[in-house]
Design a protein around this motif. Sequence first.
Motif, PDB file in Angstrom:
ATOM      1  N   ALA A   1       0.903  -1.226   0.017  1.00 51.10           N
ATOM      2  CA  ALA A   1       0.104  -0.034   0.115  1.00 51.10           C
ATOM      3  C   ALA A   1       0.816   1.400   0.062  1.00 51.10           C
ATOM      4  CB  ALA A   1      -1.092  -0.015   1.052  1.00 51.10           C
TER       5      ALA A   1
ATOM      6  N   GLU B   1      -0.513   7.292  -0.670  1.00 46.79           N
ATOM      7  CA  GLU B   1      -1.935   7.818  -0.776  1.00 46.79           C
ATOM      8  C   GLU B   1      -2.820   6.824  -0.613  1.00 46.79           C
ATOM      9  OE1 GLU B   1      -4.131   9.361  -4.967  1.00 46.79           O
ATOM     10  OE2 GLU B   1      -1.846   8.924  -5.042  1.00 46.79           O
ATOM     11  N   THR B   2      -2.713   5.641  -0.715  1.00 46.84           N
ATOM     12  CA  THR B   2      -3.718   4.755  -0.254  1.00 46.84           C
ATOM     13  C   THR B   2      -3.813   4.852   1.260  1.00 46.84           C
ATOM     14  OG1 THR B   2      -3.234   3.244  -2.146  1.00 46.84           O
ATOM     15  CG2 THR B   2      -4.506   2.445  -0.422  1.00 46.84           C
TER      16      THR B   2
ATOM     17  N   LEU C   1      -7.065  -1.658   4.630  1.00 45.45           N
ATOM     18  CA  LEU C   1      -6.435  -1.758   3.725  1.00 45.45           C
ATOM     19  C   LEU C   1      -6.066  -3.188   3.215  1.00 45.45           C
ATOM     20  CD1 LEU C   1      -3.630   0.663   5.259  1.00 45.45           C
ATOM     21  CD2 LEU C   1      -4.936   1.094   3.079  1.00 45.45           C
TER      22      LEU C   1
END
Length: 587
Positions: free
Chosen positions: A445, A448-449, A493
């Motif tokens: 990840a 930004e994620t 996530l």
Amino acid sequence: MIGVRRTTWAALRARRRPLGRLAAWSVAESLPALLSGLIVARAVDRGFLAGEFGTGLVWLAGLAVAVLVGAVATGRVYRSLGAVVEPFRDELAARVVDGALCEATRAGGRPDSAAVARLTQQVEVVRDTFGGLLLVVRGFLFTAAAALLGLLSLSPPLAAAVAAPLVLGLVVFAAALPSMVAHQRAQVAAGEELGRSAAATLAGHRDVIACGGQERVVAVVDRRVVAQADAERTLARMAALRSLSLGLGGWLPVVVLLLAAPWLVGRGLSTGAVLGALVYVTTGLQPALHALVQGVGGGGLRYAVTLDRILRSCPPTDPNTAAGRNAATAEGGTAEGGVVPAVRVRGLTFRYGPHARPILADFTLTVADGEHLAVVGPSGAGKSTLAALIAGLVPPDSGSVHLADTAVAAVAPETLARLRVLVPQEAYVRSGTLADNLRYLCPDADEETVAAALDALGAGPLVERLGGLAAEVEPGRLSAGERQLIAAVRAYLAPAPLVILDEATCHLDPMLEATVEEAFARRPGTLVVIAHRISSAIRARRVLVFDDDRPLAGSHEELLRRSPTYQELVGHWQELTIPAHRPLTRT
């Protein structure tokens, strides 16, 4: 207990004619209560005190006639009572039998051995307590009305002096009754929790000793013991309130009459009238009030609890009613258009130990792909057990669990990790940087994620307080809520399409909990929430409630109509004014 009230009123409305006969004979039965004080007053004033002994005896003979009429009426009262109670008992028995037959003959059903206990014991308890409640409530209403009318005929001031403390005692009892019921439930729940905790401790004492967890387990059991003791003490205080209401309504009028007697006689009231007033209070009002308080405070609670048990265990079998469709809707909607459901549970049975009562028995559930399901129910009903079974953490005794058409029992842990992510109540945070903790299930990840996930779950302030993503995390210095929030972002996530939140937000405040759940609801995939607050159920598309031994599924509005357990849970949280959020529309 909404179902109990509705069922009781429906039973009474359906038997208006027998109730009318019961009321008519009750009027005749209350004749001695109406005339006793008045006749005693006349016998004393116009007979014995006036030197007319024969006249006094004649008046007392009239009282004897009234007593005989009342005795004959009492026999008719019981006959009329049977015409109300017995058909209600027959309806409950038929409901139990129908429910047992439908359960045994439906697809995937099983014989219900508990139906024998419901038919031979619980139905009889309801019949007896229902009849007892009708007797004491009816007896009080007619006896009190007759005694007050008799007092009014003797002297309006006398009637007022007696009615005021009587009404005060009734108000105290009525005000305390909801608390009595609530504390009785709490006492039962505390006893059950203590029993479960003690049984689990005894069954696993070797493991406890091997793990060195004696102090922790003792502390847990000690809390249950203290809670049980507190509940018992509270019930004792409730009993004192019953005694207070009896003292105010039954004995205070006697004190008032005795203290006011010289004043009343000085203003023209006869000695016989004072004596008659005492007769009305001691032989009419006092026994009737005592029977009412003891009957409603004791048998009334048994009636409500037992009838509630029957109603939950044996819903109506009419297929046109919502409750009659439980067998079809508890499973949930099946996959439409050939789409594979996210979760498919079939015939699941699980118990902790070979001789323990099943936590889940022949349980079936389907969760569609992309669905948002909330699971609610009383403590110990099996919600967390269901989460562990779906996640594949524990094997069932029988039955199967499929995630996206993959049998949980047949795949390796690595495969399960790609199918689902489970966030438990006690969140795990390891030493290291905050970024490492958040990316644990998704190492690739990008920033930004991660930033988008933090913003979606409202975790930005926590990151700032900890010093940014690169900050070292010391798990022992984090609060339970902070650990839960980090674990929630980690699960958000994760690439797994199914997220199971097992009371994973219970340490968050309601607003942050809503933010977290709404973020997961917008996340692509399927969400199952083991709810800590009822607001989680209101936000969900569909709710599964562990309603006694018959789990039900439906929307929030449907379950409010169908499930007494869900009605109680919603009522409890509404009393606490927990803010609720509207369900989200997912795309």
